[in-house]
Scaffold this motif. Structure first.
Motif, short mmCIF file in Angstrom:
data_model
loop_
_atom_site.label_atom_id
_atom_site.label_comp_id
_atom_site.label_asym_id
_atom_site.label_seq_id
_atom_site.Cartn_x
_atom_site.Cartn_y
_atom_site.Cartn_z
N GLN A 65 18.73 6.59 -34.51
CA GLN A 65 18.01 8.14 -34.50
C GLN A 65 19.00 9.03 -34.28
OE1 GLN A 65 14.30 7.83 -32.20
NE2 GLN A 65 13.35 6.68 -33.92
N LEU A 66 19.81 8.90 -33.31
CA LEU A 66 20.72 10.02 -32.82
C LEU A 66 21.77 10.25 -34.03
CD1 LEU A 66 21.00 11.65 -30.19
CD2 LEU A 66 22.71 9.73 -29.44
N GLY A 67 22.25 9.29 -34.54
CA GLY A 67 23.27 9.35 -35.75
C GLY A 67 22.58 10.11 -36.92
N HIS A 68 21.07 9.87 -37.15
CA HIS A 68 20.45 10.69 -38.20
C HIS A 68 20.25 12.11 -37.66
CE1 HIS A 68 17.09 11.31 -41.07
NE2 HIS A 68 16.80 12.01 -40.36
N LYS A 69 19.96 12.45 -36.49
CA LYS A 69 19.53 13.58 -36.09
C LYS A 69 20.53 14.41 -35.85
CE LYS A 69 16.98 16.57 -33.13
NZ LYS A 69 15.91 16.62 -32.37
N CYS A 70 21.72 14.05 -35.46
CA CYS A 70 23.03 15.19 -35.27
C CYS A 70 23.60 15.45 -36.65
CB CYS A 70 24.10 14.65 -34.39
SG CYS A 70 24.76 13.15 -35.08
N VAL A 73 20.60 17.96 -38.26
CA VAL A 73 20.54 19.30 -38.07
C VAL A 73 21.42 20.19 -38.52
CG1 VAL A 73 19.39 18.86 -35.86
CG2 VAL A 73 21.73 19.22 -35.81
N ASN A 74 22.65 19.54 -39.04
CA ASN A 74 23.75 20.22 -39.59
C ASN A 74 23.47 20.42 -41.26
OD1 ASN A 74 26.38 20.69 -38.06
ND2 ASN A 74 25.58 18.97 -37.17
N LEU A 75 22.75 19.39 -41.81
CA LEU A 75 22.48 19.42 -43.31
C LEU A 75 21.37 20.45 -43.14
CD1 LEU A 75 22.14 15.72 -43.95
CD2 LEU A 75 23.60 17.28 -45.25
N SER A 76 20.54 20.52 -42.31
CA SER A 76 19.46 21.88 -42.24
C SER A 76 20.11 22.98 -42.39
CB SER A 76 18.69 21.72 -41.25
OG SER A 76 17.49 22.34 -41.11
N ASP A 77 21.24 23.40 -41.83
CA ASP A 77 21.77 24.70 -41.89
C ASP A 77 22.17 25.18 -43.21
OD1 ASP A 77 21.72 25.72 -39.31
OD2 ASP A 77 23.01 24.33 -38.48
N ILE A 212 15.94 30.86 -43.63
CA ILE A 212 16.70 30.32 -42.22
C ILE A 212 15.87 29.04 -41.97
CG2 ILE A 212 14.79 31.36 -40.67
CD1 ILE A 212 16.95 32.02 -38.62
N ASP A 213 16.67 27.92 -41.32
CA ASP A 213 15.82 26.86 -41.00
C ASP A 213 15.38 26.91 -39.64
OD1 ASP A 213 18.56 26.64 -39.67
OD2 ASP A 213 18.17 24.48 -39.47
N LEU A 214 14.36 26.34 -39.12
CA LEU A 214 13.55 26.63 -37.91
C LEU A 214 14.07 25.51 -36.99
CD1 LEU A 214 9.57 27.23 -39.22
CD2 LEU A 214 11.43 28.73 -38.64
N ASP A 264 12.88 22.53 -33.30
CA ASP A 264 13.23 21.14 -33.67
C ASP A 264 12.33 21.02 -35.08
OD1 ASP A 264 15.55 20.66 -32.29
OD2 ASP A 264 14.40 19.00 -30.98
N ASP A 265 11.72 21.78 -35.81
CA ASP A 265 11.10 21.27 -36.80
C ASP A 265 12.15 21.30 -37.90
OD1 ASP A 265 8.47 21.03 -35.79
OD2 ASP A 265 8.01 22.95 -35.84
N TYR A 266 13.03 22.00 -38.29
CA TYR A 266 14.06 21.96 -39.40
C TYR A 266 13.38 22.04 -40.54
CZ TYR A 266 16.97 20.88 -35.58
OH TYR A 266 17.63 21.19 -34.13
N GLU A 267 12.08 22.79 -40.55
CA GLU A 267 11.61 23.28 -42.01
C GLU A 267 12.27 24.49 -42.34
OE1 GLU A 267 9.82 21.61 -43.59
OE2 GLU A 267 8.95 20.15 -42.23
#
Ligand code: ADP
Ligand code: MG
Length: 324
Positions: A65-70, A73-77, A212-214, A264-267
């Motif tokens: 999950q950590l590999g996914h999340k880190c 959050v970058n893809l979200s930007d 902007i991403d949230l 941390d919603d990344y919407e």
């Protein structure tokens, strides 16, 4: 010695866990630099996010999950700029070489990278307290990038997905709120495996005036758009799409905190002229992602106003800030 902590050299580690064939790189992992070619007429969109154990994630967090999340959050930007994902570098500090951890972490990271055809093209690996820093790069035609500064008075304000789920999961994990098993199953993915809205970001090119991403909470992140665009906004609290679990909880104060200021919603939060409404509704259908109009952009002197269903002004809660 435990099999998962067997001695592996730094270079074996990089080769085994972080070297994969690239799709868009002239040269990937293995030299002093990666070599990358941007398409003619595009600009490079670059962003970095760092995740530190104990601050951004719990000690002993699930490595996949950590590999996914880190990476998410970058893809979200990139999504929030309307950029196509291309390349990433990974700077990793590890307390020890734990091959089971590395296998899971890299599996989570590459599963997401592959979905977006993102190449891992380099990085740095060192011993230290667990920290993960990813720099991501994508490309976008300069004139179509979605910036924070483009919102105009009269634009409608939109948000993707639903809000507050990640903050609720965090409160539960910290023991501040009790959720039953079913509710935990419903909110935990919001916190641990957020879905970056890359396809939406690309589709909003030429439609959204600002985006902007949230990551730090709705009101705080919206505040960045308002400041940079020199405008204000009014939000109708009743129209905010909240995570379905809030409907069961019936806890107004908690819900307002999570929905208005939870991180941390990344919407994606974006603005668009009112004539784009039909187009945006069609995007929601094509992408099978709720897109909700939550308010309007107003002139700067009104600032940010949140009103409840009775028209009463709600206090705008403070969003997360590492130093405040
Ligand atoms: P240098 O000493 O020239 O900086 P390194 O020995 O640190 O090179 O790294 C060797 C190669 O492996 C480089 O191409 C670097 O980008 C890559 N690399 C190092 N760590 C990682 C990692 N965690 N993920 C991906 N690539 C990595
Ligand atoms: Mg190095």
């Amino acid at each position: 010695m435990d099999a998962s902590t067997s001695v592996v050299s730094e270079f074996d580690l990089i080769r085994t866990y972080f070297t994969r064939p690239t799709r868009h790189a002239v040269l990937g992992v293995g030299d002093d630099c990666a070599l990358l070619q941007v398409q003619p007429n595009n600009v490079l969109a670059v962003s970095t996010d760092m995740l530190i154990e104990g601050r951004h994630f719990f000690a002993h967090a699930d490595p996949r999950q950590l590999g996914h999340k880190c990476l998410a959050v970058n893809l979200s930007d990139l999504a929030a700029m309307g950029a196509t994902p291309r390349w990433a570098t990974l700077a990793l500090a590890l307390p020890a070489v734990d091959t089971a951890w590395l296998r899971e972490f890299s599996a989570g990271l590459f599963a997401l990278a592959n979905r977006f055809e993102l190449d891992l093209v380099g990085g740095d690996t060192t011993r230290g307290p667990l920290a993960i820093c990813i720099t991501i790069a994508g490309e976008v035609p300069a004139a179509q990038s979605l910036r924070r500064a483009g919102a105009r008075v009269g634009d409608a304000l939109w948000v993707s997905g639903s809000l507050g789920g990640a903050a609720l999961a965090l409160q539960c994990a910290q023991g501040a709120v009790h959720l039953n098993a079913e509710q935990q199953t419903a909110v935990n993915p919001c916190l641990h495996t957020p879905e970056p809205r890359v396809a939406l970001g690309l589709a909003l090119r030429g439609i959204a005036t600002a985006a902007i991403d949230l990551s730090d909470g709705l009101c705080g992140d919206l505040g960045h758009v308002l400041t940079q665009s020199g405008v204000g906004a009014t939000i109708a609290y009743a129209n905010l799409p909240r995570h379905p679990v809030f409907h069961e909880l019936q806890h107004t104060a908690l819900e307002q905190q999570c929905v208005l200021a939870g991180g941390d919603d990344y919407e994606l939060l974006f603005t668009a002229p009112s004539r784009a409404q039909r187009t945006i509704e069609q995007l929601a259908a094509t992408h099978q992602l709720p897109l909700t109009q939550i308010g309007m952009i107003t002139s700067a002197d009104t600032g940010l106003v949140v009103r409840d269903a009775q028209g009463q002004r709600l206090q705008v809660p403070r969003s997360f800030d590492h130093f405040a």
